[in-house]
Design a protein around this motif. Sequence first.
Motif, PDB file in Angstrom:
ATOM      1  N   ALA A 181       0.816  -1.208   0.000  1.00  0.00           N
ATOM      2  CA  ALA A 181       0.000   0.000   0.000  1.00  0.00           C
ATOM      3  C   ALA A 181       0.856   1.267   0.000  1.00  0.00           C
ATOM      4  CB  ALA A 181      -0.921   0.000   1.216  1.00  0.00           C
ATOM      5  N   GLU A 182       2.041   1.191   0.598  1.00  0.00           N
ATOM      6  CA  GLU A 182       2.940   2.349   0.657  1.00  0.00           C
ATOM      7  C   GLU A 182       4.373   1.862   0.619  1.00  0.00           C
ATOM      8  OE1 GLU A 182       2.242   5.133   3.899  1.00  0.00           O
ATOM      9  OE2 GLU A 182       0.205   4.350   4.088  1.00  0.00           O
ATOM     10  N   THR A 213       6.867  -2.267  12.550  1.00  0.00           N
ATOM     11  CA  THR A 213       6.630  -1.163  13.478  1.00  0.00           C
ATOM     12  C   THR A 213       5.167  -1.064  13.898  1.00  0.00           C
ATOM     13  OG1 THR A 213       6.322   0.381  11.645  1.00  0.00           O
ATOM     14  CG2 THR A 213       8.547   0.198  12.572  1.00  0.00           C
ATOM     15  N   ARG A 214       4.284  -1.610  13.054  1.00  0.00           N
ATOM     16  CA  ARG A 214       2.854  -1.542  13.369  1.00  0.00           C
ATOM     17  C   ARG A 214       2.169  -2.736  12.728  1.00  0.00           C
ATOM     18  NH1 ARG A 214      -1.649   1.112  10.867  1.00  0.00           N
ATOM     19  NH2 ARG A 214      -0.232   1.698   9.191  1.00  0.00           N
ATOM     20  N   THR A 229      -3.119  -4.918   8.237  1.00  0.00           N
ATOM     21  CA  THR A 229      -1.971  -4.118   7.798  1.00  0.00           C
ATOM     22  C   THR A 229      -0.729  -4.439   8.615  1.00  0.00           C
ATOM     23  OG1 THR A 229      -3.458  -2.324   7.167  1.00  0.00           O
ATOM     24  CG2 THR A 229      -1.139  -1.753   7.458  1.00  0.00           C
ATOM     25  N   ALA A 230       0.402  -4.537   7.922  1.00  0.00           N
ATOM     26  CA  ALA A 230       1.710  -4.669   8.584  1.00  0.00           C
ATOM     27  C   ALA A 230       2.611  -3.588   8.018  1.00  0.00           C
ATOM     28  CB  ALA A 230       2.305  -6.042   8.333  1.00  0.00           C
ATOM     29  N   GLU A 231       3.169  -2.764   8.893  1.00  0.00           N
ATOM     30  CA  GLU A 231       4.095  -1.717   8.474  1.00  0.00           C
ATOM     31  C   GLU A 231       5.507  -2.120   8.871  1.00  0.00           C
ATOM     32  OE1 GLU A 231       5.183   2.826   9.654  1.00  0.00           O
ATOM     33  OE2 GLU A 231       3.053   2.357   9.370  1.00  0.00           O
ATOM     34  N   ALA A 255      20.509   3.090   2.907  1.00  0.00           N
ATOM     35  CA  ALA A 255      19.145   3.581   2.692  1.00  0.00           C
ATOM     36  C   ALA A 255      18.283   3.119   3.855  1.00  0.00           C
ATOM     37  CB  ALA A 255      18.585   3.066   1.377  1.00  0.00           C
ATOM     38  N   GLU A 256      17.193   3.824   4.057  1.00  0.00           N
ATOM     39  CA  GLU A 256      16.235   3.414   5.082  1.00  0.00           C
ATOM     40  C   GLU A 256      14.845   3.857   4.649  1.00  0.00           C
ATOM     41  OE1 GLU A 256      17.283   5.225   8.805  1.00  0.00           O
ATOM     42  OE2 GLU A 256      17.740   7.119   7.840  1.00  0.00           O
ATOM     43  N   GLY A 257      13.851   3.182   5.186  1.00  0.00           N
ATOM     44  CA  GLY A 257      12.501   3.544   4.785  1.00  0.00           C
ATOM     45  C   GLY A 257      11.451   2.703   5.447  1.00  0.00           C
ATOM     46  N   ARG A 258      10.303   2.670   4.777  1.00  0.00           N
ATOM     47  CA  ARG A 258       9.170   1.913   5.309  1.00  0.00           C
ATOM     48  C   ARG A 258       8.369   1.342   4.149  1.00  0.00           C
ATOM     49  NH1 ARG A 258       4.604   5.262   5.022  1.00  0.00           N
ATOM     50  NH2 ARG A 258       3.394   4.268   6.649  1.00  0.00           N
ATOM     51  N   ARG A 259       7.661   0.260   4.458  1.00  0.00           N
ATOM     52  CA  ARG A 259       6.795  -0.381   3.468  1.00  0.00           C
ATOM     53  C   ARG A 259       5.585  -0.919   4.208  1.00  0.00           C
ATOM     54  NH1 ARG A 259       8.461  -4.904  -1.080  1.00  0.00           N
ATOM     55  NH2 ARG A 259       6.877  -6.385  -0.461  1.00  0.00           N
ATOM     56  N   VAL A 260       4.411  -0.709   3.653  1.00  0.00           N
ATOM     57  CA  VAL A 260       3.166  -1.133   4.281  1.00  0.00           C
ATOM     58  C   VAL A 260       2.518  -2.214   3.423  1.00  0.00           C
ATOM     59  CG1 VAL A 260       0.876  -0.404   5.071  1.00  0.00           C
ATOM     60  CG2 VAL A 260       2.846   1.149   5.315  1.00  0.00           C
TER      61      VAL A 260
END
Length: 162
Positions: free
Chosen positions: A85-86, A108-109, A114-116, A131-136
């Motif tokens: 989703a993101e 993280t959530r 949903t899993a972030e 690099a660093e970031g997030r994925r949902v």
Amino acid sequence: MTGQEIPENDDRTATTRPDGPESTVPQGHVEPVFAHFDDLDAMGFVHNSRYAVFLEHALTAFWARQGFTFTDGAYSRPDVFLAVAEFAVSYRAPIRGIGEVGVHFWITRLTGSTAEYAFRVLSADGRTVHAEGRRVHVRIDPGTLRPTPWTPEFHTVAKTLL
């Protein structure tokens, strides 16, 4: 660019092994991946689009070892049917050539469907954040294509990444 050094008191810092990326982390997991020649751009840096692929390979390898696979057109568990989703990534220092890197990821959530994830792409010695970031992720019902809750089996494994 010199890269973002990981401070020694960073709560995500882990011990490193001499032959590869960090292997023990206080949260989440580090999965080694390999940057190949065809991952490089014309300047000899890993192309920005490949960081998403590195995360994909790391997550796939981790979850496959837990029994969550896609083989011969079939999902081993319903939680494998999901959508991203993101996705966000911040680049800190280029990877300059081929070789092993580590993808450190953790959840993280975790909500009903949903899993972030947060993630970092690390140098082979675990000292530089490239690099660093997030994925949902959102679990999808294959029949309705609507969000649906994760299974208890997914929750059991996901708790190891929280």
